[in-house]
Design a protein around this motif. Structure first.
Motif, PDB file in Angstrom:
ATOM      1  N   ARG A   1       0.884  -0.705   0.230  1.00 25.92           N
ATOM      2  CA  ARG A   1      -0.365  -0.034   0.216  1.00 25.92           C
ATOM      3  C   ARG A   1       0.676   1.095   0.134  1.00 25.92           C
ATOM      4  O   ARG A   1       0.037   2.055  -0.877  1.00 25.92           O
ATOM      5  N   ILE A   2       1.865   0.592   0.589  1.00 22.42           N
ATOM      6  CA  ILE A   2       3.044   2.122   0.464  1.00 22.42           C
ATOM      7  C   ILE A   2       2.834   2.824  -0.944  1.00 22.42           C
ATOM      8  O   ILE A   2       3.839   3.796  -1.047  1.00 22.42           O
TER       9      ILE A   2
ATOM     10  N   TYR B   1       1.332   3.117  -3.566  1.00 25.53           N
ATOM     11  CA  TYR B   1       0.327   4.023  -4.216  1.00 25.53           C
ATOM     12  C   TYR B   1       0.454   5.063  -3.947  1.00 25.53           C
ATOM     13  O   TYR B   1       0.169   6.503  -3.976  1.00 25.53           O
ATOM     14  N   LEU B   2       1.098   5.678  -2.208  1.00 25.40           N
ATOM     15  CA  LEU B   2       1.814   7.460  -2.385  1.00 25.40           C
ATOM     16  C   LEU B   2       3.187   7.425  -2.842  1.00 25.40           C
ATOM     17  O   LEU B   2       3.620   8.429  -3.184  1.00 25.40           O
TER      18      LEU B   2
ATOM     19  N   THR C   1       8.688   7.830   1.808  1.00 23.13           N
ATOM     20  CA  THR C   1       7.829   6.883   1.845  1.00 23.13           C
ATOM     21  C   THR C   1       8.968   6.123   1.523  1.00 23.13           C
ATOM     22  O   THR C   1       8.648   4.167   1.467  1.00 23.13           O
TER      23      THR C   1
END
Lengths: 55, 254, 223
Positions: B51-52, B54-55, B106
């Motif tokens: 999910r990281i 997507y950043l 990130t």
């Protein structure tokens, strides 16, 4: 999702992203407010100084 | 060029456009974050950590996109000598640095669980790091040159030189990385990506782009106001009533 | 008196070399700085000759990079201060060629001595003959490229009173490719020919592009 061993990293990444994005937005907005304020003060002052002049 | 190149026209345009793009940014982020956090599957290999991505990936795209925007504005400064291009350059630099910083942070937070370390001298990370340094150099150059018109032209030259150099740096760093390839590096992002992950990624990318456009317009507006204040401060000073405005120093006309 | 272009440029070159030789001996200072950098490295890393010889080419290259940077902020600044830069700007010779000649003079004064001295310092770091030759040749091609890239930064910061630090910040990221291929050619980690040829390509590209960027920056700095 919370049971994932790396959940902390995901959370930290989203927090950092929120921090950076909000920081950029806040920086721009605060700058705008400060500029607006000094522009108003300055044009009032110059308005008094030069009645017919720059507007 | 259309009238939007005129600062006053730009202010009028921004008054309408900023709320629209701001609202669009909000909607895109709401949808994108929902998809990224709740409506996309965990990766079979990376688990929730994916999910990281997507950043991280859209911010890497933005880091490059903003540089391209700055290069076009630099051409506008050097070729047409347009004050709005100066403002566009100056407004974009801190935003680009912000997105690049976000990409690095990130990436680091993604690397720790995946690679077991906060930082690897991976080719992509290293190139982005160098890009970050170039952004900082540009911001520093803006700060030290007092005459803003001159600063814009000097920064424009450096931005274009950097723009020529960035592909070379990328190539060199890739080459250097294969030379010093460490065996245990986990390869990110395969050639194929599942549709269920592509959608949130694309929407997040759109959200970032929309955010940049909004902030860029707002920051250009700030630069126009800053210029106006300087001019007014000079008029006030010339009228013998030196108006000490906090943080603004009157300077000779351009 | 009407000067032809080659003689005007030659006069500029001899003038720069004379000034450089008379003022504090830029060449000798550069070498002493280079020597100091090479000398402090073993204190930081330890006197292990095997380790030092492994990283020796890298040490020499970083020392050369820093030593080249050291004098660059003065490349145009002295002229800007005493006003002769305005003369150069208004002369009939193209500014791009003037920049090139000034780079050549600067390299002859600071870069070339480093290249000549590098085998000596290489011996102190325990490099073998192969590595010594590699460092020598790669520095011979690489230092002009560094000077040319640096000239852009020098032209950008010429009107600033304290431009030295900013110059380094602007130039160091851009010199990464030269450093990568220079060290690779010197240490032969990937063979000699390939990185060396790319290094030559980078130097030629600097030769072709940097004078234009630096000249444009000078025009905008001074006007």
């Amino acid at each position: 999702m919370m049971r994932d061993p790396n959940f902390g990293f995901v959370l930290a990444a989203y927090c950092v992203a929120a921090f950076v994005v909000i920081g950029m937005i806040a920086g721009t907005l605060l700058d705008y407010a400060a500029l607006k304020k000094s522009l108003a003060r300055l044009s009032a002052r110059t308005g008094r100084a030069v009645d017919d002049g720059q507007k | 060029m259309p009238n939007y190149a005129n600062p006053a026209e730009f202010l009028r345009l921004a008054r309408i456009a900023v709320p629209v793009t701001a609202a669009l940014t909000g909607v895109l982020f709401a949808v994108g974050l929902y998809l990224a956090l709740f409506d996309s599957p965990p990766d079979y290999q990376q688990g929730e950590t994916v999910r990281i991505m997507y950043l991280h990936v859209p911010s890497a795209w933005m880091a490059m996109f903003v540089y391209i925007v700055m290069c076009s504005a630099a051409l506008g400064t050097l070729v047409w000598r347009h004050p709005l291009a100066d403002a566009a350059q100056k407004a974009a630099a801190p935003l680009g640095a912000g997105f690049t910083f976000l990409c690095l942070m990130t990436g680091s937070l993604w690397g720790k669980p995946m690679w077991g370390t906060w930082w690897v001298w991976d080719a992509r990370l290293t190139s982005v790091f160098v890009l970050f340094l170039i952004y900082l150099g540009i911001i520093a150059l803006w700060q030290v040159v007092e005459d803003q018109g001159k600063a814009a032209r000097l920064v424009a030259i450096f931005t274009l030189v950097g723009g020529v150099n960035i592909p070379i740096i990328k190539f060199s760093v890739d080459w250097w990385n294969t030379l010093h390839q460490s065996a245990s590096v986990f390869r990110l992002g395969g050639p194929t990506i599942a549709m269920s992950m592509l959608w949130p990624l694309l929407i997040m990318a759109l959200a970032y782009t929309s955010l940049f456009l909004t902030l860029h317009m707002m920051a250009i507006r700030n630069e126009i106001l800053r210029r106006r204040i300087k001019r007014l401060a000079m008029i006030a000073a010339a009228e013998g009533e030196a108006a000490p405005v906090a943080g603004i120093f009157p300077e000779p006309a351009e | 008196m009407k000067e032809t272009l080659p003689s005007a440029l030659f006069a500029l070159l001899t003038r720069d070399l004379t000034i450089g030789r008379r003022i504090g001996g830029a060449a000798s200072l550069g070498i002493v700085f280079f020597l100091c950098l090479v000398a402090i490295t073993p204190f930081a890393i330890g006197p292990d000759l095997a380790l030092l010889s492994r990283i020796g080419p890298a040490i020499l290259w970083i020392a050369a990079l820093l030593a080249t940077l050291l004098g660059l902020d003065r490349l145009f600044q002295a002229e800007a201060e005493d006003g002769s830069l305005d003369l150069l700007l208004s002369s009939s010779a193209p500014l791009e060629l003037i920049v090139l000649v000034k780079c050549l003079a600067h390299w002859l004064l600071t870069g070339l001595p480093l290249v000549v001295a590098s085998p000596l310092f290489g011996l102190m770091l325990g490099l073998d003959t192969h590595a010594l030759a590699g460092v020598f040749v790669s520095l011979l091609v690489g230092t002009p490229a560094l000077t040319l890239i640096g000239a852009i930064g020098a032209a950008l910061t010429v009107s600033l009173r304290r431009g030295g630090l900013l110059l380094a910040i602007l130039i160091l990221p851009l010199s990464i490719p030269v450093l990568i291929f220079g060290v690779a050619a010197a240490s032969r980690a990937a063979g000699f020919a390939m990185p060396f040829l790319i290094l030559c390509g980078l130097a030629l590209m600097g030769l072709a592009l940097a004078p234009f960027a630096a000249a444009a920056a000078l025009r905008h700095s001074i006007e």
